[in-house]
Enzyme design. Structure first.
Site: not given
Ligand code: BES
Ligand code: MN
Ligand code: ZN
Length: 493
Positions: A270, A344
């Site tokens: 990230k 997931r």
């Molecule tokens: N934990 C994150 C989702 C999240 C992002 C929660 C920002 C709170 C604030 C999750 O694991 C994630 O990173 N999801 C990705 C999925 C994508 C790579 C398909 C997302 O939503 O960006």
């Molecule tokens: Mn994630």
């Protein structure tokens, strides 16, 4: 120090305290003229500009001499026809925080107006208790904050007593979850989360923790793939509560909480901006623990199982890489396109594992997608599922608790988004529709078991304070699911 919450059948003017809270319907301040002759003339001096009783409006005055409370705190409830349990919760939050910030310790609440509106003062109190939460574990100086005594001036009835106890139990569970979520990931490791779960053990609440080797033996390849880049050992945490009257034949409700104690994204790292907030990626798991705490304290006659697939998601040398293929507990192979879509993966194996319990229903609660926040801001949970009855019941609970859930569709067409050329499924479907395809991925594992998914990525963390919620972890999901359980006692007992 915990606040002392009691009911006392005493008149407003005869109750000695530092401040008495008086809820006001907009434009009807003179409701309290009856308190005493001097109060009557005092109130006449207050102009509408000074205070009219608009929702969440506050006015603190030093009392007239012919009554025992030192101060009166007027709190607006808004227009009579608009007053709702949520408006009460907000007003209760506002009033309590106002007094606590001014070091006012011994307080009372006049309940006659609320009861005359056919509403419950327990909702007002629920808001007060939620608003008094502060996370101060890491501060050098433990400054005294909070109200010591809050007495409800009311005729003590069994119903009011029970409602108050339930509100207190629910809020304690919310605040318990908030503490876990706010705790940084260097302390809130999977191991620590497991210890916290173990601390909830009771005669009818058992906790079992599976380590890496046991998870390997079972074949939880999806879950374990997330843990490979971290030195923190994964912990697959299981809780089972059987209330007294629940028969052994009854199918349990299974609650699954996403428990990524830190989500760096893994190799699909990230950006660093806001990454510190990713300690909240175990908010689902924390909510489940809170729910078990409340249910066991209230000794509800139900059978529930909790599953927390806990791990960190870090980009260490042995981390899972984009393109890797892993095998889930149900035998499906998954092509990992993006290691940041880890939630997931852990939930997939948890859902498969949940089926061992022959559940009547599965609810998973997870900070699953960034797209959830893009869609709803800080205001609603995204809800998806395969069972109309269950969805409708959760929707009702969400309206009652104001932990609002909004349904999104699981159209068949989304299945294609997750097609892999070389594995049974891939873990992301690209940016478009990503709130839904994340849920669709889970649906592929839940299949025909009644299941609802709650994406709380939008609401688990509050960036700007709300009437009864401080910045930081909200503990969302706890009140929502507790309300659902309380209303559905018969189904799961
Ligand atoms: N934990 C994150 C989702 C999240 C992002 C929660 C920002 C709170 C604030 C999750 O694991 C994630 O990173 N999801 C990705 C999925 C994508 C790579 C398909 C997302 O939503 O960006
Ligand atoms: Mn994630
Ligand atoms: Zn995550």
């Amino acid at each position: 120090m915990a606040m002392n919450l009691t009911i006392k059948n005493v008149k407003e003017r005869q109750f000695p305290c530092n401040a008495l809270i008086l809820p006001v319907v907009e434009g009807e301040l003179d409701y309290y003229s009856k308190i005493s002759p001097e109060t009557h003339s005092f109130l006449k001096k207050i102009s509408t500009e000074e205070f009219s009783g608009k929702h969440n409006e506050v006015l603190l005055i030093h009392s007239p001499k012919d009554i025992k409370p030192q101060r009166l705190l007027f709190i607006g409830l808004g227009k009579k026809t608009d007053i709702s349990p949520e408006k009460l919760r907000q007003a209760g939050g506002k009033a309590a925080a106002y007094l606590a910030e001014r070091g006012i310790k011994k307080t009372g609440l006049s309940t006659s107006l609320i009861e005359s509106l056919k509403l419950s003062s327990s909702d007002f109190i629920e808001g007060s208790l939620l608003s008094l939460y502060k996370f101060r574990k890491y501060l050098k100086k433990e400054k005294q904050y909070g109200i010591d005594i809050l007495t409800l001036l009311a005729k003590p009835s069994q119903l009011l007593k029970e409602k108050l106890i339930w509100a207190k139990t629910a809020v304690d569970a919310v605040n318990f979850a908030r503490d876990l979520i706010n705790t940084p990931s260097n302390d809130m490791t999977p191991t620590h989360l497991a210890k916290t779960a173990l601390s909830l053990r009771k005669k009818n609440l058992s906790v079992k923790v599976l380590g890496r080797i046991e998870a390997e033996k079972l074949g939880m390849g999806a879950y374990l793939s997330v843990s490979k880049g971290s030195h923190q050992p994964p912990k697959f945490i299981l809780l089972e509560y059987r209330g007294k009257k629940s028969s052994s034949k009854i199918k349990p409700l299974v609650l699954i909480g996403k428990s990524i104690t830190f989500d760096s994204g893994g190799i699909s790292l990230k950006p660093s901006e806001n990454m510190e907030k990713m300690k909240d990626d175990m908010s689902g798991g924390a909510a489940v623990l809170g729910i078990f705490k409340a249910v066991s304290e209230a000794e509800l006659p139900i059978h529930i199982v909790g599953i927390l697939p806990a791990t960190e998601n870090l980009p260490g040398g042995s981390a899972t890489k984009p393109g890797d293929i892993v095998k889930a507990l149900d035998g499906k192979t998954i092509e990992i396109i993006n290691t940041d879509a880890e939630g997931r993966l852990v939930l997939a194996d948890a859902i498969t594992y949940a089926k061992h319990f022959n559940p009547s229903a599965i609810i998973d609660i997870a900070t699953l997608t960034g797209a959830c926040t893009i869609t709803f801001g800080n205001e609603a949970i995204a809800m998806m599922g395969n069972n109309r009855e269950l969805l409708d019941k959760i929707k009702k609970s969400s309206e009652r608790t104001y932990e609002r859930a909004w349904e999104m569709p699981l159209f068949d067409e989304y299945k294609d988004y997750l097609k892999s050329d070389i594995a049974d499924i891939k873990n992301t479907g690209g940016r478009s529709g990503s709130l839904i395809t994340a849920a669709y991925f889970l649906y592929e594992f839940a299949q025909d078991t009644p299941w609802v998914h709650l994406d709380i990525a939008s609401t688990a963390w509050i960036d700007k304070e709300k009437p009864y919620l401080a910045k930081g972890a909200s503990g969302i999901g706890v009140r929502l699911i507790l309300d659902f359980i309380a209303k559905e006692l018969k189904t799961f007992s």
